[in-house]
Write an enzyme that holds these catalytic residues in place. Structure first.
Site, PDB file in Angstrom:
ATOM      1  N   ASP A  47       0.895  -1.050   0.100  1.00  0.00           N
ATOM      2  CA  ASP A  47       0.032   0.059   0.177  1.00  0.00           C
ATOM      3  C   ASP A  47       0.792   1.205   0.061  1.00  0.00           C
ATOM      4  O   ASP A  47       1.095   1.764   1.009  1.00  0.00           O
ATOM      5  CB  ASP A  47      -0.815   0.011   1.351  1.00  0.00           C
ATOM      6  CG  ASP A  47      -2.029   1.012   1.315  1.00  0.00           C
ATOM      7  OD1 ASP A  47      -1.939   1.788   0.260  1.00  0.00           O
ATOM      8  OD2 ASP A  47      -2.816   1.202   2.256  1.00  0.00           O
ATOM      9  N   SER A 140      -4.968   7.895   6.094  1.00  0.00           N
ATOM     10  CA  SER A 140      -3.970   7.091   5.215  1.00  0.00           C
ATOM     11  C   SER A 140      -3.066   7.940   4.610  1.00  0.00           C
ATOM     12  O   SER A 140      -3.503   8.966   4.014  1.00  0.00           O
ATOM     13  CB  SER A 140      -4.945   6.150   4.270  1.00  0.00           C
ATOM     14  OG  SER A 140      -5.720   5.381   4.960  1.00  0.00           O
TER      15      SER A 140
END
Length: 188
Positions: A47, A140
């Site tokens: 990610d 995030s």
């Protein structure tokens, strides 16, 4: 097209604005795995996305260069996380000021026990087992800084956030430094 704001600690501050000319998602990032039309446990490994700015940032007191890791971070280290995500664990409430909190790096086994989603060696587990200190929805992509080194990037965690025994999950940058350097070299 999108842009980034550099050096912003408060929404009312005047900061550096930069357009993003290109983005580079890690080629192995595949969050949704399907087999025989059945969703398998999500695997958020890899990610990571790099952004190429249309013009260089000006290095100032509020915009600095940070080191990439050269060695594994130590379990038990105190790390700083920051973000503009929700300040309410259950609802979307966003702050006017950048939020920062110190949390501890935990063994990945703590997160493996806490989640049905895959926790891999490409991830770091960090938080406070008693809860209350965590990154949240909207954070995030933010930094996990341990001993002045960018060791991780906020990836995922529990909803609601800040729950006891549900630490946050961060992309483990030491596993990606070669890829980061290669992308930077090929795209000066």
């Amino acid at each position: 097209n999108y842009h980034v704001l550099l050096g912003q600690n408060n929404l009312s501050e005047d900061v550096q604005h930069r357009l993003v000319s290109q983005s580079f998602r890690h080629p192995d990032y595949k969050p949704f795995l399907m087999r025989n039309h059945t969703r398998k446990p999500k695997d958020y490994s890899n990610d990571l996305m790099l952004l190429h700015l249309s013009e260089p940032a000006d290095i100032t007191d509020g915009v600095k260069v940070i080191d990439l890791p050269t060695k594994e971070p130590k379990v038990g280290s105190t790390c700083l996380v920051s973000g503009w995500g929700s300040t309410n664990p259950s609802e979307w409430e966003f702050p006017d000021d950048l939020q920062c909190v110190n949390i501890h790096l935990l063994s990945n086994e703590k997160c493996i026990k806490a989640y049905k989603e895959k926790v891999t060696d490409l991830m770091l587990c960090a938080g406070e087992l008693e809860g209350g200190k965590d990154t949240c929805r909207g954070d995030s992509g933010g930094p996990l800084i341990c001993d002045g080194v960018l060791q991780g990037i906020t990836s995922w965690g529990s909803v609601p956030c800040g729950e006891p025994n549900k630490p946050g999950i961060y992309t483990k940058l030491i596993k990606f430094t070669s890829w980061i350097k290669e992308v930077m070299k090929e795209n000066p």
